[in-house]
Design a protein around this motif. Structure first.
Motif, short mmCIF file in Angstrom:
data_model
loop_
_atom_site.label_atom_id
_atom_site.label_comp_id
_atom_site.label_asym_id
_atom_site.label_seq_id
_atom_site.Cartn_x
_atom_site.Cartn_y
_atom_site.Cartn_z
N HIS A 236 11.70 19.25 14.25
CA HIS A 236 10.76 19.86 15.12
C HIS A 236 9.60 18.56 14.19
O HIS A 236 9.24 18.87 13.27
CB HIS A 236 10.05 20.70 15.67
N VAL A 237 8.90 17.63 14.43
CA VAL A 237 7.97 16.58 14.40
C VAL A 237 6.73 16.64 14.69
O VAL A 237 6.83 17.23 15.90
CB VAL A 237 8.81 15.56 13.06
N LYS A 238 5.59 16.24 13.87
CA LYS A 238 4.50 15.79 14.04
C LYS A 238 4.50 13.83 14.41
O LYS A 238 4.92 13.73 13.47
CB LYS A 238 3.34 15.96 13.76
N THR A 239 3.40 13.86 14.73
CA THR A 239 2.59 12.43 15.09
C THR A 239 2.15 12.29 13.42
O THR A 239 2.06 12.36 12.79
CB THR A 239 2.02 12.77 15.62
N GLY A 240 3.47 11.28 13.35
CA GLY A 240 2.94 10.54 11.41
C GLY A 240 4.28 10.97 10.67
O GLY A 240 3.58 10.72 9.66
N ASP A 241 4.80 11.98 10.48
CA ASP A 241 5.55 12.67 10.08
C ASP A 241 6.67 11.60 9.91
O ASP A 241 7.42 10.99 10.40
CB ASP A 241 6.22 13.86 10.81
N PRO A 242 6.91 11.16 8.57
CA PRO A 242 8.40 10.51 7.65
C PRO A 242 9.06 11.12 8.38
O PRO A 242 9.53 12.19 8.23
CB PRO A 242 8.22 10.65 6.37
N LEU A 243 10.31 9.92 8.94
CA LEU A 243 11.27 10.48 9.46
C LEU A 243 12.65 9.64 8.42
O LEU A 243 13.21 10.76 7.59
CB LEU A 243 12.02 10.15 10.95
N VAL A 244 12.80 8.35 8.11
CA VAL A 244 13.71 7.80 7.35
C VAL A 244 12.42 6.47 6.37
O VAL A 244 11.79 6.31 6.69
CB VAL A 244 14.73 7.11 7.93
N THR A 245 12.92 7.15 4.73
CA THR A 245 11.95 6.00 4.04
C THR A 245 13.34 5.27 3.63
O THR A 245 14.64 5.72 3.21
CB THR A 245 12.28 6.99 2.73
N ILE A 246 12.90 3.82 3.19
CA ILE A 246 14.04 2.47 2.74
C ILE A 246 13.17 1.60 1.55
O ILE A 246 12.42 2.45 1.35
CB ILE A 246 13.75 1.34 3.72
N ASP A 247 14.43 1.08 0.73
CA ASP A 247 13.81 1.10 -0.55
C ASP A 247 12.83 0.43 -0.64
O ASP A 247 13.29 -0.85 0.16
CB ASP A 247 15.38 1.04 -1.12
N ASP A 248 11.32 0.66 -1.49
CA ASP A 248 10.21 -0.35 -1.09
C ASP A 248 10.08 -1.40 -2.14
O ASP A 248 9.41 -1.75 -2.38
CB ASP A 248 9.24 0.40 -0.78
N GLY A 249 11.49 -1.63 -3.22
CA GLY A 249 10.76 -2.10 -4.34
C GLY A 249 10.57 -3.81 -3.93
O GLY A 249 9.64 -3.84 -4.75
N ASP A 250 11.39 -4.29 -3.40
CA ASP A 250 11.25 -5.73 -3.33
C ASP A 250 9.79 -6.18 -2.41
O ASP A 250 9.30 -7.11 -2.78
CB ASP A 250 12.60 -6.39 -2.45
N TYR A 251 9.49 -4.96 -1.48
CA TYR A 251 8.44 -5.22 -0.36
C TYR A 251 7.20 -5.22 -1.39
O TYR A 251 5.46 -5.13 -1.26
CB TYR A 251 8.55 -4.47 0.52
N ARG A 252 7.39 -3.76 -2.64
CA ARG A 252 6.16 -3.80 -3.68
C ARG A 252 6.19 -4.75 -4.76
O ARG A 252 4.79 -5.40 -4.53
CB ARG A 252 6.42 -2.84 -4.82
N ILE A 253 7.03 -5.74 -4.79
CA ILE A 253 7.11 -6.87 -5.64
C ILE A 253 5.65 -8.05 -4.65
O ILE A 253 5.29 -8.87 -4.81
CB ILE A 253 8.16 -7.27 -6.17
N ALA A 254 6.37 -7.78 -3.48
CA ALA A 254 6.10 -9.29 -2.71
C ALA A 254 4.44 -8.74 -2.57
O ALA A 254 3.45 -9.76 -2.05
CB ALA A 254 6.76 -9.18 -0.93
N LEU A 255 4.36 -7.97 -2.73
CA LEU A 255 2.94 -7.04 -2.03
C LEU A 255 1.76 -7.80 -3.49
O LEU A 255 0.86 -8.43 -3.63
CB LEU A 255 2.51 -5.48 -1.60
N ALA A 256 2.34 -7.08 -4.69
CA ALA A 256 2.06 -7.37 -6.21
C ALA A 256 1.85 -8.95 -5.96
O ALA A 256 0.53 -10.02 -6.54
CB ALA A 256 2.90 -7.05 -7.02
N GLN A 257 2.92 -9.82 -6.34
CA GLN A 257 2.77 -11.60 -5.93
C GLN A 257 1.62 -11.80 -4.68
O GLN A 257 0.59 -12.41 -5.46
CB GLN A 257 3.77 -12.33 -5.92
N ALA A 258 1.19 -11.97 -3.58
CA ALA A 258 0.22 -11.83 -2.68
C ALA A 258 -1.27 -11.44 -3.37
O ALA A 258 -2.15 -11.86 -3.35
CB ALA A 258 1.00 -11.07 -1.37
N GLU A 259 -1.00 -10.10 -3.70
CA GLU A 259 -2.27 -10.03 -4.89
C GLU A 259 -3.10 -11.44 -6.10
O GLU A 259 -3.93 -11.00 -5.92
CB GLU A 259 -2.39 -8.40 -5.37
N ALA A 260 -1.69 -11.30 -6.89
CA ALA A 260 -2.17 -11.68 -7.21
C ALA A 260 -2.55 -13.51 -7.52
O ALA A 260 -3.34 -14.20 -8.26
CB ALA A 260 -0.98 -12.45 -8.08
N GLN A 261 -2.19 -13.81 -6.45
CA GLN A 261 -2.67 -15.34 -5.58
C GLN A 261 -4.27 -15.01 -5.42
O GLN A 261 -4.69 -16.05 -5.64
CB GLN A 261 -1.24 -15.73 -4.63
#
Length: 395
Positions: free
Chosen positions: A109-134
């Motif tokens: 049983h899960v509630k609204t917003g509860d995490p179900l699956v977590t995907i590796d976020d390494g590449d996406y954190r780098i992309a976000l940091a690059q956008a912030e640097a630009q």
């Protein structure tokens, strides 16, 4: 030989034949004695008592059934072609990546917003940091251009001051030249002095023209800097959009429950490579279940929204629940099938069609926690509970 044997006479042929005939003659079968007649009379008396009792029982059952049919059954519209349904959500990623962690188990049983699956976020954190640097680099560029504009405006002010001084010098030179010309006419000043005055006037006018040019150059430089600022500023929204997209992609690395429900049909494990649109699991909202009952077209005249429903679930013994007719489908199930029948060709055989009818389940049935999507249901719709407006239209 003994004396007894010697004294006994030998059997004759006639006596032996007679003895043999008597031995071969069938012996009469003994006839059993007749049983007493009392038990037979008891059986007949028991049958005579049992048959009336059975008859009374049958009549009582028939009367009870008839009474139930007349008071209840004839108003009920029933079908066993009904099933519990749910508008379930399929959990699927919007990005590509490896599954780093499973946050929910099967049937949890899960509630609204509860995490179900977590995907590796390494590449996406780098992309976000690059956008912030630009964005930071572009902001620094805007600050530099702003400073250059301030310097250009200061240079414009200096050029305008120089122009004012040159204009004053030109005015003074013009006056001096006029006075010298008057003095030359009265022979007070020489022609050489007049020439020097006129030369000074020309120089003052040239200096004034140069000051004008410097003012225009300063203004043009400021215009160029302002254009550069606008150009650099127009790039900033694109960079912010790239930043927002990178942040959004990063948020997609955690798949969350869209609403309260139970996790089912999970088809992913830790370490799997998932892609956009791949079904990983389903969320079944047990608090929003409903029933789809397929009634015969001959039963439809008495079916209207708002009627009360009594239903029993095959998987639950001795439990009756209530519901309400919500709506009727706009077409029969055959129309919505993948290959709808074409009765205009070949031999025609009339088949009674069925129409899906949606039935809302009561809160008590939902709160019981026993209903599950896909279970078979037996539905009884009470036609006496139709709303007054619809009842009048039926008649």
């Amino acid at each position: 030989m003994s004396a007894r044997a010697a004294s006994e006479p030998l059997p004759t042929i006639h006596s032996v034949t007679t003895l043999k005939a008597e031995q071969e003659r069938p012996h009469p079968v003994p006839v059993p004695a007749r049983a007493p007649e009392a038990p037979a009379r008891k059986r007949r008396s028991a049958k005579s008592l049992l048959l009336p009792i059975l008859g009374i029982a049958v009549l009582a059952a028939a009367g009870l059934y008839g009474h139930e049919y007349w008071t209840e059954g004839r108003f009920m519209i029933s079908t066993d072609d009904a099933y519990v349904q749910a508008d379930m959500a399929f959990v699927a990623p919007k990005i590509t990546g490896y599954v780093a962690r499973l946050d929910a188990e099967e049937n949890q049983h899960v509630k609204t917003g509860d995490p179900l699956v977590t995907i590796d976020d390494g590449d996406y954190r780098i992309a976000l940091a690059q956008a912030e640097a630009q964005i930071d680099v572009q902001n620094k560029t805007l600050e530099r251009i702003t400073a250059q504009i301030r310097a250009g405006r200061a240079a414009l002010g200096q050029a305008e001051a120089q122009k004012t001084a040159a204009a004053a010098a030109a005015t003074n030179a013009a006056r001096t030249a006029d006075r010298t010309a008057q003095l030359v006419k009265t022979n007070v000043s020489t022609q050489a002095q007049l020439d020097d005055a006129r030369t000074a006037l020309d120089q003052a006018n040239a200096a004034l023209a140069g000051a004008d040019a410097q003012v225009e150059s300063a203004k043009a430089n400021i215009g160029v800097l302002e254009a550069q600022y606008q150009e650099a500023e127009s790039v900033l929204p694109n960079l912010r959009l790239a930043h927002d997209k990178a942040a959004r992609d990063l948020s997609f690395t955690v798949l969350r429950a869209p609403y309260d429900g139970v996790v089912g049909n999970r088809s992913v494990e830790q370490g799997d490579l998932v892609s956009p649109g791949q079904k990983l699991a389903a969320i079944v909202p047990l608090n929003k279940l409903y029933i789809v009952a397929n009634f015969k077209e001959t039963q439809l005249p008495q079916l209207v929204p708002g009627e009360k429903v009594h239903f029993r679930v095959d998987a639950i013994d001795d439990a009756a629940f209530e519901g309400t007719v919500s709506s009727l489908s706009p077409a029969s199930g055959a129309v919505f099938s993948l290959l709808p029948p074409n009765n205009a060709t070949g031999n025609f055989t009339k088949i009674v069609q069925r129409l899906p009818v949606r039935i809302d389940v009561s809160e008590a049935a939902l709160n019981s926690g026993k209903l599950r999507a896909g279970l078979s249901v037996i539905v009884d719709v009470d036609s006496r509970t139709a709303p007054p407006s619809t009842t009048a239209s039926l008649h």
